[in-house]
Design a protein around this motif. Sequence first.
Motif, PDB file in Angstrom:
ATOM      1  N   ARG A  30       0.835  -1.210   0.000  1.00  0.00           N
ATOM      2  CA  ARG A  30       0.000   0.000   0.000  1.00  0.00           C
ATOM      3  C   ARG A  30       0.873   1.266   0.000  1.00  0.00           C
ATOM      4  NH1 ARG A  30      -2.153   0.952   5.642  1.00  0.00           N
ATOM      5  NH2 ARG A  30      -0.065   1.836   5.768  1.00  0.00           N
ATOM      6  N   ASP A  31       1.893   1.273   0.901  1.00  0.00           N
ATOM      7  CA  ASP A  31       2.738   2.462   1.020  1.00  0.00           C
ATOM      8  C   ASP A  31       3.609   2.663  -0.229  1.00  0.00           C
ATOM      9  OD1 ASP A  31       1.592   2.833   3.450  1.00  0.00           O
ATOM     10  OD2 ASP A  31       3.340   2.260   4.642  1.00  0.00           O
ATOM     11  N   LEU A  32       4.092   1.576  -0.807  1.00  0.00           N
ATOM     12  CA  LEU A  32       4.927   1.703  -2.015  1.00  0.00           C
ATOM     13  C   LEU A  32       4.112   2.230  -3.190  1.00  0.00           C
ATOM     14  CD1 LEU A  32       7.333  -1.363  -2.171  1.00  0.00           C
ATOM     15  CD2 LEU A  32       7.565   0.780  -0.949  1.00  0.00           C
ATOM     16  N   LYS A  33       2.852   1.783  -3.243  1.00  0.00           N
ATOM     17  CA  LYS A  33       1.973   2.253  -4.318  1.00  0.00           C
ATOM     18  C   LYS A  33       1.813   3.776  -4.216  1.00  0.00           C
ATOM     19  CE  LYS A  33      -2.602   1.441  -6.216  1.00  0.00           C
ATOM     20  NZ  LYS A  33      -3.907   0.840  -5.992  1.00  0.00           N
ATOM     21  N   TYR A  34       1.639   4.218  -2.983  1.00  0.00           N
ATOM     22  CA  TYR A  34       1.475   5.649  -2.747  1.00  0.00           C
ATOM     23  C   TYR A  34       2.740   6.409  -3.174  1.00  0.00           C
ATOM     24  CZ  TYR A  34       0.063   9.917  -0.390  1.00  0.00           C
ATOM     25  OH  TYR A  34      -0.286  11.212  -0.132  1.00  0.00           O
ATOM     26  N   LEU A  35       3.897   5.888  -2.757  1.00  0.00           N
ATOM     27  CA  LEU A  35       5.157   6.554  -3.104  1.00  0.00           C
ATOM     28  C   LEU A  35       5.415   6.488  -4.609  1.00  0.00           C
ATOM     29  CD1 LEU A  35       7.343   5.358  -0.101  1.00  0.00           C
ATOM     30  CD2 LEU A  35       6.752   7.744  -0.636  1.00  0.00           C
ATOM     31  N   ASP A  36       5.003   5.389  -5.227  1.00  0.00           N
ATOM     32  CA  ASP A  36       5.183   5.224  -6.674  1.00  0.00           C
ATOM     33  C   ASP A  36       4.453   6.331  -7.421  1.00  0.00           C
ATOM     34  OD1 ASP A  36       4.132   3.623  -9.392  1.00  0.00           O
ATOM     35  OD2 ASP A  36       6.194   3.155  -8.773  1.00  0.00           O
ATOM     36  N   SER A  37       3.255   6.654  -6.922  1.00  0.00           N
ATOM     37  CA  SER A  37       2.473   7.689  -7.617  1.00  0.00           C
ATOM     38  C   SER A  37       3.075   9.079  -7.382  1.00  0.00           C
ATOM     39  CB  SER A  37       1.021   7.662  -7.129  1.00  0.00           C
ATOM     40  OG  SER A  37       0.972   8.110  -5.780  1.00  0.00           O
ATOM     41  N   ARG A  38       4.027   9.163  -6.465  1.00  0.00           N
ATOM     42  CA  ARG A  38       4.664  10.450  -6.184  1.00  0.00           C
ATOM     43  C   ARG A  38       6.153  10.462  -6.517  1.00  0.00           C
ATOM     44  NH1 ARG A  38       0.207  10.315  -3.964  1.00  0.00           N
ATOM     45  NH2 ARG A  38      -0.998  12.220  -3.630  1.00  0.00           N
ATOM     46  N   GLY A  39       6.542   9.591  -7.435  1.00  0.00           N
ATOM     47  CA  GLY A  39       7.899   9.728  -7.994  1.00  0.00           C
ATOM     48  C   GLY A  39       8.957   8.795  -7.440  1.00  0.00           C
ATOM     49  N   TYR A  40       8.560   7.779  -6.662  1.00  0.00           N
ATOM     50  CA  TYR A  40       9.563   6.838  -6.145  1.00  0.00           C
ATOM     51  C   TYR A  40       9.321   5.438  -6.687  1.00  0.00           C
ATOM     52  CZ  TYR A  40      11.559  10.423  -3.407  1.00  0.00           C
ATOM     53  OH  TYR A  40      12.209  11.569  -3.068  1.00  0.00           O
ATOM     54  N   ARG A  41      10.326   4.909  -7.356  1.00  0.00           N
ATOM     55  CA  ARG A  41      10.174   3.606  -7.988  1.00  0.00           C
ATOM     56  C   ARG A  41      10.892   2.534  -7.170  1.00  0.00           C
ATOM     57  NH1 ARG A  41       8.899   4.290 -12.954  1.00  0.00           N
ATOM     58  NH2 ARG A  41       7.300   5.340 -11.735  1.00  0.00           N
ATOM     59  N   ALA A  42      10.140   1.509  -6.769  1.00  0.00           N
ATOM     60  CA  ALA A  42      10.759   0.380  -6.054  1.00  0.00           C
ATOM     61  C   ALA A  42      11.414  -0.519  -7.092  1.00  0.00           C
ATOM     62  CB  ALA A  42       9.693  -0.393  -5.284  1.00  0.00           C
ATOM     63  N   THR A  43      12.671  -0.838  -6.873  1.00  0.00           N
ATOM     64  CA  THR A  43      13.367  -1.671  -7.860  1.00  0.00           C
ATOM     65  C   THR A  43      13.674  -3.067  -7.336  1.00  0.00           C
ATOM     66  OG1 THR A  43      15.369  -0.570  -7.136  1.00  0.00           O
ATOM     67  CG2 THR A  43      14.406   0.167  -9.233  1.00  0.00           C
ATOM     68  N   GLU A  44      14.118  -3.153  -6.082  1.00  0.00           N
ATOM     69  CA  GLU A  44      14.508  -4.464  -5.549  1.00  0.00           C
ATOM     70  C   GLU A  44      13.870  -4.725  -4.201  1.00  0.00           C
ATOM     71  OE1 GLU A  44      18.663  -5.740  -5.451  1.00  0.00           O
ATOM     72  OE2 GLU A  44      19.085  -4.064  -6.790  1.00  0.00           O
ATOM     73  N   ALA A  45      13.577  -5.984  -3.932  1.00  0.00           N
ATOM     74  CA  ALA A  45      13.065  -6.379  -2.618  1.00  0.00           C
ATOM     75  C   ALA A  45      13.868  -7.582  -2.138  1.00  0.00           C
ATOM     76  CB  ALA A  45      11.592  -6.748  -2.705  1.00  0.00           C
ATOM     77  N   GLN A  46      14.305  -7.522  -0.896  1.00  0.00           N
ATOM     78  CA  GLN A  46      15.045  -8.658  -0.334  1.00  0.00           C
ATOM     79  C   GLN A  46      14.325  -9.184   0.911  1.00  0.00           C
ATOM     80  OE1 GLN A  46      18.095 -10.485  -1.275  1.00  0.00           O
ATOM     81  NE2 GLN A  46      16.833 -11.686   0.105  1.00  0.00           N
ATOM     82  N   PRO A  47      13.591 -10.286   0.777  1.00  0.00           N
ATOM     83  CA  PRO A  47      13.009 -10.886   1.984  1.00  0.00           C
ATOM     84  C   PRO A  47      14.112 -11.571   2.810  1.00  0.00           C
ATOM     85  CG  PRO A  47      11.897 -11.659  -0.028  1.00  0.00           C
ATOM     86  CD  PRO A  47      13.177 -10.995  -0.442  1.00  0.00           C
ATOM     87  N   VAL A  48      14.002 -11.434   4.125  1.00  0.00           N
ATOM     88  CA  VAL A  48      14.968 -12.066   5.037  1.00  0.00           C
ATOM     89  C   VAL A  48      14.150 -12.825   6.077  1.00  0.00           C
ATOM     90  CG1 VAL A  48      16.765 -11.646   6.767  1.00  0.00           C
ATOM     91  CG2 VAL A  48      16.681 -10.232   4.702  1.00  0.00           C
ATOM     92  N   ASP A  49      14.494 -14.073   6.316  1.00  0.00           N
ATOM     93  CA  ASP A  49      13.712 -14.863   7.266  1.00  0.00           C
ATOM     94  C   ASP A  49      14.194 -14.627   8.684  1.00  0.00           C
ATOM     95  OD1 ASP A  49      11.766 -16.572   8.107  1.00  0.00           O
ATOM     96  OD2 ASP A  49      12.973 -18.383   7.831  1.00  0.00           O
TER      97      ASP A  49
END
Length: 457
Positions: A419-438
């Motif tokens: 939800r938060d990334l979608k919001y930031l995406d619409s305001r100029g921030y592009r998520a490029t990588e995600a690293q899940p850590v257990d």
Amino acid sequence: MSIIEKNRNYIIDITGMTHEGQGVGRIEGLAVFTDGVFEGEQAEIRIIKLNKTYAVGKLISVLRPSPARVKPFCGQYKRCGGCSLQHMDYGAQLAFKAKLVKDDLERLGGLKDVLVHDTIGMNNPFNYRNKAQYPVAVSGASIITGFYAARSHEVIDSEECGIQDVLSNQVRNIVRQLIIDKGISVYDETTGKGLIRHIVTRVGFHTGEVMIVLVINGRSLPDGAAEELVRRLIGAALGIKSIYLNINKEKTNVILGPENILLYGSETIYDTIGKYKFMISPHSFFQVNPVQTEVLYSKALEYAGLTGSETVFDLYCGIGTISLFLSEKAGKVYGVEVVEAAVKDASRNASLNGVENAEFLAGEAEKVVPELYSKGVRADVVVLDPPRKGCEESLLLLLAEMQPQRIVYVSCNPATLARDLKYLDSRGYRATEAQPVDMFPWTGHVECVIMMSRVGK
Ligand code: SAH
């Protein structure tokens, strides 16, 4: 028959999984949630709860097991509320966690181009928890202490928990025996009577230092019991550095009361994450899996891409763990945290490690950041590590206005993350990588860190 009935058995194919690790299948289009089965399996289940929009099933038998199904290593697995994925082999758990992140980013965030890496797991995913809180209760003629059953306050006896540090299990057994030998009364949640409430243990994974906190509904133990407790615990030679009584006379689910009485040893113990040393006292927060915390925060540091001169905001900074990691490569770090005691710990931890370029501010991020902003303080890089509910929209809006080069988001809930990334995406921030850590093997919890860069609107 087309109507679904409660207490009837059905055969279903499990086609998805919830965030908690329950299997999801459908009967007549209605989603059915069942513990203990996973995607790809077929099972016979009994409907134990039926609503208009969903149903809950109880697993009767697995008819077509997945190749990744394993026998749970814990005898209490079915009853204990602690782990939910012990029927899955470790590799399948890691894959499940990465898929959850990817699915949420795509479906809830509309973000299809994020490179979601494989989950980084533990080499040895056992005995990783450095903090145990064992409730104590009476069951028939015996004293039991262990963990709460799933979604309840029924205490399940557990002599040995496979995810707790071995030392915690040993301490629990010594204290339980003392309660029995000395005939000390045990707290009863319904009446509010009885003395012993919880046994809390904290272990420094890297230092081997141990703290024990016995939570009581009173101010002292009966005659001679405190001395005997100390004698037995120290005699066991487990590296115990600190023993406390904690006073909790309230009828509450909160485990620790406000006051601690030191019975033995030092007020604090220490542990390390990476090259940084952290002080732990009975009330202080500390990540429960320091091994994976180092992995997660090293990734956050890498994604921050610092060159040495940047001003960085570490929002939701807790005791300043990420701030210290960042401080080495930043010009200045501002840590913001709402719990004042944690802010004090953060400052102390900075001094303990000789870190001089980190400053910690108490307050809600959504209030403190506007204050910094109005004073002209701007971040080049922002790190966010919010609780499960994610960030306030007003904070995200202000961050977008501030225009840092990068935002690194550490999340324990992929749904609010998306939800938060979608919001930031619409305001100029592009998520490029995600690293899940257990961070929490055998449980459904997923942690991940995301790199976002400013691309403009
Ligand atoms: N990064 C931290 C852990 C973060 S856990 C560490 O390394 O220790 C999330 C933290 O956010 C908790 O410490 C919680 O107290 C804090 N928090 C919750 N709501 C907040 C808010 N609105 N503003 C600032 N901090 C908040």
